[in-house]
Design a protein around this motif. Structure first.
Motif, PDB file in Angstrom:
ATOM      1  N   VAL A 169      -1.536  42.915  41.870  1.00  0.00           N
ATOM      2  CA  VAL A 169      -1.380  41.634  42.590  1.00  0.00           C
ATOM      3  C   VAL A 169      -1.686  40.457  41.658  1.00  0.00           C
ATOM      4  O   VAL A 169      -2.406  40.589  40.669  1.00  0.00           O
ATOM      5  CB  VAL A 169      -2.249  41.532  43.879  1.00  0.00           C
ATOM      6  CG1 VAL A 169      -1.814  42.544  44.917  1.00  0.00           C
ATOM      7  CG2 VAL A 169      -3.730  41.637  43.577  1.00  0.00           C
ATOM      8  N   ASP A 170      -1.109  39.292  42.005  1.00  0.00           N
ATOM      9  CA  ASP A 170      -1.302  38.068  41.216  1.00  0.00           C
ATOM     10  C   ASP A 170      -2.436  37.221  41.767  1.00  0.00           C
ATOM     11  O   ASP A 170      -3.088  36.482  41.035  1.00  0.00           O
ATOM     12  CB  ASP A 170      -0.025  37.217  41.254  1.00  0.00           C
ATOM     13  CG  ASP A 170       1.169  37.961  40.725  1.00  0.00           C
ATOM     14  OD1 ASP A 170       1.356  37.974  39.498  1.00  0.00           O
ATOM     15  OD2 ASP A 170       1.919  38.563  41.544  1.00  0.00           O
ATOM     16  N   GLU A 199       5.454  40.093  48.213  1.00  0.00           N
ATOM     17  CA  GLU A 199       4.662  41.038  48.995  1.00  0.00           C
ATOM     18  C   GLU A 199       3.337  40.406  49.409  1.00  0.00           C
ATOM     19  O   GLU A 199       2.713  39.685  48.625  1.00  0.00           O
ATOM     20  CB  GLU A 199       4.398  42.275  48.118  1.00  0.00           C
ATOM     21  CG  GLU A 199       3.742  43.401  48.860  1.00  0.00           C
ATOM     22  CD  GLU A 199       3.747  44.710  48.066  1.00  0.00           C
ATOM     23  OE1 GLU A 199       4.340  44.763  46.972  1.00  0.00           O
ATOM     24  OE2 GLU A 199       3.139  45.667  48.565  1.00  0.00           O
ATOM     25  N   ALA A 210      -5.851  44.856  39.657  1.00  0.00           N
ATOM     26  CA  ALA A 210      -4.891  43.739  39.741  1.00  0.00           C
ATOM     27  C   ALA A 210      -4.387  43.355  38.349  1.00  0.00           C
ATOM     28  O   ALA A 210      -4.869  43.859  37.335  1.00  0.00           O
ATOM     29  CB  ALA A 210      -5.563  42.540  40.407  1.00  0.00           C
ATOM     30  N   CYS A 251      -5.081  37.727  37.365  1.00  0.00           N
ATOM     31  CA  CYS A 251      -5.211  37.509  38.824  1.00  0.00           C
ATOM     32  C   CYS A 251      -6.389  36.579  39.134  1.00  0.00           C
ATOM     33  O   CYS A 251      -7.468  36.724  38.571  1.00  0.00           O
ATOM     34  CB  CYS A 251      -5.429  38.870  39.502  1.00  0.00           C
ATOM     35  SG  CYS A 251      -5.762  38.739  41.267  1.00  0.00           S
ATOM     36  N   TYR A 287       5.552  36.415  43.504  1.00  0.00           N
ATOM     37  CA  TYR A 287       4.141  36.834  43.439  1.00  0.00           C
ATOM     38  C   TYR A 287       3.804  37.878  44.498  1.00  0.00           C
ATOM     39  O   TYR A 287       4.392  37.894  45.582  1.00  0.00           O
ATOM     40  CB  TYR A 287       3.229  35.615  43.662  1.00  0.00           C
ATOM     41  CG  TYR A 287       3.404  34.539  42.621  1.00  0.00           C
ATOM     42  CD1 TYR A 287       2.669  34.564  41.439  1.00  0.00           C
ATOM     43  CD2 TYR A 287       4.318  33.500  42.819  1.00  0.00           C
ATOM     44  CE1 TYR A 287       2.833  33.573  40.481  1.00  0.00           C
ATOM     45  CE2 TYR A 287       4.491  32.507  41.861  1.00  0.00           C
ATOM     46  CZ  TYR A 287       3.744  32.546  40.696  1.00  0.00           C
ATOM     47  OH  TYR A 287       3.906  31.574  39.754  1.00  0.00           O
ATOM     48  N   LYS A 288       2.813  38.690  44.128  1.00  0.00           N
ATOM     49  CA  LYS A 288       2.203  39.603  45.107  1.00  0.00           C
ATOM     50  C   LYS A 288       0.809  39.050  45.414  1.00  0.00           C
ATOM     51  O   LYS A 288       0.049  38.750  44.482  1.00  0.00           O
ATOM     52  CB  LYS A 288       2.024  41.002  44.506  1.00  0.00           C
ATOM     53  CG  LYS A 288       3.305  41.752  44.214  1.00  0.00           C
ATOM     54  CD  LYS A 288       2.947  43.202  43.835  1.00  0.00           C
ATOM     55  CE  LYS A 288       4.157  44.014  43.495  1.00  0.00           C
ATOM     56  NZ  LYS A 288       4.632  43.820  42.126  1.00  0.00           N
ATOM     57  N   LEU A 289       0.505  38.946  46.698  1.00  0.00           N
ATOM     58  CA  LEU A 289      -0.775  38.351  47.095  1.00  0.00           C
ATOM     59  C   LEU A 289      -1.489  39.289  48.073  1.00  0.00           C
ATOM     60  O   LEU A 289      -0.850  39.867  48.953  1.00  0.00           O
ATOM     61  CB  LEU A 289      -0.477  37.000  47.752  1.00  0.00           C
ATOM     62  CG  LEU A 289      -1.643  36.157  48.239  1.00  0.00           C
ATOM     63  CD1 LEU A 289      -1.355  34.676  47.986  1.00  0.00           C
ATOM     64  CD2 LEU A 289      -1.927  36.352  49.723  1.00  0.00           C
ATOM     65  N   ALA A 290      -2.782  39.470  47.872  1.00  0.00           N
ATOM     66  CA  ALA A 290      -3.561  40.295  48.803  1.00  0.00           C
ATOM     67  C   ALA A 290      -4.560  39.413  49.542  1.00  0.00           C
ATOM     68  O   ALA A 290      -5.095  38.457  48.966  1.00  0.00           O
ATOM     69  CB  ALA A 290      -4.306  41.384  48.043  1.00  0.00           C
ATOM     70  N   ARG A 341      -0.298  41.836  50.932  1.00  0.00           N
ATOM     71  CA  ARG A 341      -1.063  43.031  51.291  1.00  0.00           C
ATOM     72  C   ARG A 341      -2.319  42.601  52.036  1.00  0.00           C
ATOM     73  O   ARG A 341      -3.011  41.681  51.588  1.00  0.00           O
ATOM     74  CB  ARG A 341      -1.450  43.809  50.044  1.00  0.00           C
ATOM     75  CG  ARG A 341      -0.237  44.134  49.198  1.00  0.00           C
ATOM     76  CD  ARG A 341      -0.490  45.342  48.348  1.00  0.00           C
ATOM     77  NE  ARG A 341       0.557  45.436  47.361  1.00  0.00           N
ATOM     78  CZ  ARG A 341       0.358  45.728  46.085  1.00  0.00           C
ATOM     79  NH1 ARG A 341      -0.864  45.990  45.646  1.00  0.00           N
ATOM     80  NH2 ARG A 341       1.370  45.810  45.253  1.00  0.00           N
TER      81      ARG A 341
END
Ligand code: NAD
Length: 442
Positions: free
Chosen positions: A78-79, A34, A137, A141, A4-7, A36
């Motif tokens: 992002v997820d 990742e 996203a 998301c 997963y990509k998480l911000a 962010r």
């Protein structure tokens, strides 16, 4: 396994390194490729990201770290987004607390006039964040939101962006459960609680361990010690300082009056307001404590780390970080875990309005929270909730319509404010102080 990509929006938050530690502790359940960090204050965030990156590197060399003030860079593909923005930062929180206190009214971050002021600052930035996420996203998301005042933010989002995938959460019920479990000598995850209310305005009605309701035992303990263990060191450090100890002690007078349910600690501001004002220091409030404590020590830790390469603070934030990650794992893996979160009522509590944003137990699935049916609530609690709900709904109408009169109604209805005359004085002072943040109210 999927990664997963998480911000994190509000990456410059004092909680960021601790939340990152909680994410790292759960990498097996929520593998991240990742993280962010996004904030409108790039300078503040960059310092915090130094500490957060040091924590990440204790666990992984491969997780990509990105530090940005650009929404497209932050949210593309992002997820998950964790939202923890403090609009106006601690400088404005200080005014939210001190202006009401100067009128002998509760001065608090999320409750009373301070909470209403913070709400008027936060609704539009929250909507802006939702729109960025919608634009950039992944379609599925989820935004998991800690940004306060959560109850007003939840109502604003319900009204202005009803289809947004936002899950509003708060760590206070979980922190209260942490104290309950320490008192009962069990683990927090052994507790199964029933609870209803609005955010920062609710009651525990049952505290079950192995099928047995232990609320009677807690009631007895609270009548002697408040909601504290005799050894206060069993409480995680964010809630172990003097003002939180006082708050957990104040559960006692409330339960002495109304022993049936165990109140959310924030109800002290609505049920004991004159006592709170008498015991407040009008010159030095909680905002000052945090600026001189948590905020200062974070930036000092970063400075020393840059000089020496040694990270002096381990950055555990206890239940705060654990809870947001638990909820996110349940969303990601469709676990259906039971957590206390904010949802639209829609009949969960039949004698409250269907469009109230209530806080109740829900199972957290990939499609969002599915609330458990609560049933009708008693008249006293319903009346208190109806009044608070009206205040919060009128505030959201005030901001969407630019209406001074509705803002004044919202302030007048807030239980911490004694009259329309005092409400007007506080509102006018807050308008002056919030010129850079509030829309014009005519
Ligand atoms: P903080 O001031 O340390 O950090 C907040 C960050 O948000 C700052 O870096 C600020 O620049 C940034 N920010 C402000 N407006 C923004 C915007 N429009 N877009 C992106 N970033 C923005 O605050 P904190 O004490 O760490 O608290 C963070 C948030 O979490 C607050 O809203 C606070 O009330 C909330 N909080 C919630 C709970 C809960 O359980 N619900 C508990 C603790 C804190």
């Amino acid at each position: 396994m999927k990664t997963y990509k998480l911000a994190i929006a509000g990456g410059g938050s004092t909680y960021t390194p601790g939340i990152v530690r909680s994410l790292m502790d759960r990498l097996e359940d929520l593998p991240l490729e990742e993280i962010r960090f996004y904030d409108i204050d790039g300078e503040r965030q960059s310092k915090v990201v130094v500490a957060a990156t040091a924590v990440i590197r204790e666990y992984s060399d491969s997780i990509k770290v990105l530090d940005t003030t650009d929404p497209e860079t932050a949210f593309t593909d992002v997820d998950f987004v964790f939202a923890q923005m403090r609009v106006g930062k601690y400088a404005m929180r200080e005014l939210d607390e001190k202006i009401p206190l100067s009128h002998d009214v509760v001065g608090q971050e999320t409750c009373g006039p301070g909470g209403l002021a913070y709400g008027l600052r936060t609704i539009f930035p929250m909507v802006e964040l939702i729109d960025f996420v919608e634009q950039y996203a992944k379609k599925d998301c989820w935004i998991v939101n800690y940004s306060n005042p959560a109850s007003i933010v939840a109502e604003g989002v319900r009204k202005l962006r009803p289809d947004a995938r936002v899950l509003n959460i708060c760590d206070m019920p979980v922190a209260t459960m942490r104290n309950m479990s320490a008192i009962l000598g069990v683990e927090r995850d052994e507790l199964k609680v029933d609870y209803f209310g609005l955010n920062h305005f609710g009651w525990f009605t049952r505290v079950e361990v192995d099928g047995v309701d232990r609320l009677p035992e807690l009631r007895k303990h609270v009548s002697e010690h408040g909601l504290l263990t005799e050894d206060v060191s069993k409480i995680d450090y964010r809630h172990a300082d003097a003002s939180w100890i006082k708050t957990f002690k104040n559960i006692k007078p409330i339960m002495d009056f109304f022993p049936d349910y165990l109140p959310n600690p924030y109800l002290q501001y609505y049920l004991l307001p004159e006592y709170i004002v008498e015991n407040s220091n009008k010159e030095y409030t909680r905002a000052n404590e945090v600026m001189d404590g948590r905020e200062k020590s974070l930036f000092e830790t970063v400075r020393k780390y840059e000089e020496t390469g040694v990270l002096e603070d381990a950055f555990h934030v206890g239940v705060h970080g654990i809870f947001i990650v638990d909820v996110t794992v349940s969303l990601a893996q469709n676990l259906g875990e039971r957590h206390l979160v904010m949802v639209e009522n829609n009949g969960t509590i039949p004698n409250l309005p269907a469009d109230a944003m209530i806080e109740v137990p829900a199972s957290i699935t990939s499609d969002g929270p599915v609330p458990e049916y609560v049933g009708e609530i008693p008249y006293f609690h319903k009346a208190m909730i109806d009044q608070q709900l009206a205040s919060e709904k009128l505030l959201v109408e005030a901001i969407t319509e630019g209406s001074y009169e509705k803002a004044l109604q919202a302030f007048t209805l807030n239980k911490t404010i004694p009259s329309a005359i005092v409400a007007k004085k506080i509102l006018d002072d807050l308008i002056e102080a919030n010129q850079a943040y509030w829309p014009t109210l005519n």
